[in-house]
Motif scaffolding. Structure first.
Motif, PDB file in Angstrom:
ATOM      1  N   PHE A  12       0.822  -1.207   0.000  1.00 19.23           N
ATOM      2  CA  PHE A  12       0.000   0.000   0.000  1.00 19.23           C
ATOM      3  C   PHE A  12       0.859   1.261   0.000  1.00 19.23           C
ATOM      4  N   VAL A  13       1.859   1.328   0.883  1.00 19.39           N
ATOM      5  CA  VAL A  13       2.712   2.518   0.959  1.00 19.39           C
ATOM      6  C   VAL A  13       3.412   2.751  -0.379  1.00 19.39           C
ATOM      7  N   THR A  14       3.920   1.690  -0.971  1.00 12.55           N
ATOM      8  CA  THR A  14       4.610   1.806  -2.255  1.00 12.55           C
ATOM      9  C   THR A  14       3.671   2.295  -3.345  1.00 12.55           C
ATOM     10  N   MET A  15       2.513   1.697  -3.445  1.00  9.68           N
ATOM     11  CA  MET A  15       1.561   2.070  -4.490  1.00  9.68           C
ATOM     12  C   MET A  15       1.034   3.494  -4.289  1.00  9.68           C
ATOM     13  N   ILE A  16       0.756   3.857  -3.038  1.00  6.84           N
ATOM     14  CA  ILE A  16       0.249   5.198  -2.751  1.00  6.84           C
ATOM     15  C   ILE A  16       1.302   6.245  -3.099  1.00  6.84           C
ATOM     16  N   MET A  43       0.533   4.566  11.089  1.00  9.35           N
ATOM     17  CA  MET A  43       1.063   5.910  10.851  1.00  9.35           C
ATOM     18  C   MET A  43       1.777   6.029   9.510  1.00  9.35           C
ATOM     19  N   SER A  44       2.524   5.014   9.100  1.00 10.13           N
ATOM     20  CA  SER A  44       3.236   5.118   7.820  1.00 10.13           C
ATOM     21  C   SER A  44       2.257   5.175   6.648  1.00 10.13           C
ATOM     22  N   LEU A  45       1.154   4.452   6.738  1.00  5.64           N
ATOM     23  CA  LEU A  45       0.129   4.533   5.690  1.00  5.64           C
ATOM     24  C   LEU A  45      -0.580   5.887   5.716  1.00  5.64           C
ATOM     25  N   ASN A  67      -7.038  14.812  10.932  1.00  7.51           N
ATOM     26  CA  ASN A  67      -7.965  14.805  12.072  1.00  7.51           C
ATOM     27  C   ASN A  67      -8.233  13.405  12.605  1.00  7.51           C
ATOM     28  N   ASN A  68      -8.082  12.383  11.758  1.00  9.27           N
ATOM     29  CA  ASN A  68      -8.334  11.010  12.191  1.00  9.27           C
ATOM     30  C   ASN A  68      -7.096  10.300  12.733  1.00  9.27           C
ATOM     31  N   MET A  69      -5.938  10.944  12.618  1.00  6.92           N
ATOM     32  CA  MET A  69      -4.711  10.307  13.110  1.00  6.92           C
ATOM     33  C   MET A  69      -4.647  10.405  14.629  1.00  6.92           C
ATOM     34  N   LEU A  70      -4.227   9.315  15.265  1.00 12.55           N
ATOM     35  CA  LEU A  70      -4.124   9.281  16.718  1.00 12.55           C
ATOM     36  C   LEU A  70      -2.907  10.045  17.214  1.00 12.55           C
ATOM     37  N   ILE A  75       7.321  13.241  10.126  1.00 16.66           N
ATOM     38  CA  ILE A  75       6.917  13.016   8.735  1.00 16.66           C
ATOM     39  C   ILE A  75       5.508  13.556   8.501  1.00 16.66           C
ATOM     40  N   THR A  76       4.631  13.391   9.481  1.00 14.15           N
ATOM     41  CA  THR A  76       3.275  13.934   9.377  1.00 14.15           C
ATOM     42  C   THR A  76       3.332  15.441   9.171  1.00 14.15           C
TER      43      THR A  76
END
Length: 181
Positions: A12-16, A43-45, A67-70, A75-76
């Motif tokens: 997923f991370v690679t494709m995104i 978090m990485s995704l 807003n949805n991240m805990l 990096i964020t």
């Protein structure tokens, strides 16, 4: 992917990371398949999604993910500052800058300094670029390049030449970016 196979987090991370504005519909499909999965809180995704939506200029989606991240990490902040690198998003960029100043997340590294300087530069805030540079505990070629470029763009060519000389006095060597500026 073949039918019956499932993507893992790395896939997923690679494709995104390769999604562009031309393929954003594919990125949104990948995002939809992450929602509700075991990866939803990763978090990485989340950072990869922030980067994807940010580089495509989709600020609403950036802020929804944020807003949805805990929790947020360096990096964020860098991804969100990058997404705020145009005048329409300056207010949010300043808000994120305030969060960085107020938080205890050890987000004062050179990556944050350069992301802040880049955001303010792209938003046309020359004095903010200078202020971030002056307050930085650490500076590298990128920091100096942004400051020199901002001075040139705002008509302060003499100051840019002085900064170039000052950069050399610190022991940093000029790279192609600084020389082209």
């Amino acid at each position: 992917m073949q039918e019956g196979t499932f993507a893992d987090k790395i896939t997923f991370v690679t494709m995104i990371s390769i999604v562009s504005i031309d393929s954003i519909h594919d990125g949104k499909r990948m995002h939809a398949s992450i929602v509700g999965s075991a990866f939803e809180c990763d978090m990485s995704l989340a950072n990869a999604l922030l980067n994807m939506y940010g580089k495509c200029g989709l600020l609403e989606e950036v802020f929804e993910i944020l807003n949805n991240m805990l929790q947020w990490d360096m990096i964020t902040f860098i991804n969100v500052l990058s997404a705020c690198s145009h005048p329409k998003a300056l207010r949010m960029g300043k808000f994120i800058h305030g969060c960085i100043v107020d938080c205890d997340c050890k987000c004062d590294g050179i990556g944050i300094v350069n992301a802040l300087m880049s955001m303010y530069y792209k938003c046309g805030c020359f004095h903010e670029v200078c202020k971030v540079f002056e307050n930085a505990l650490e500076r590298d070629n990128v920091s100096w390049s942004i400051l020199i470029l901002a001075n040139v763009e705002y008509g302060y060519e003499e100051a840019a030449l002085c900064l170039f000389s000052e950069m050399h006095k610190t022991g940093l060597a000029s790279d192609k970016v600084v020389l082209l500026t």
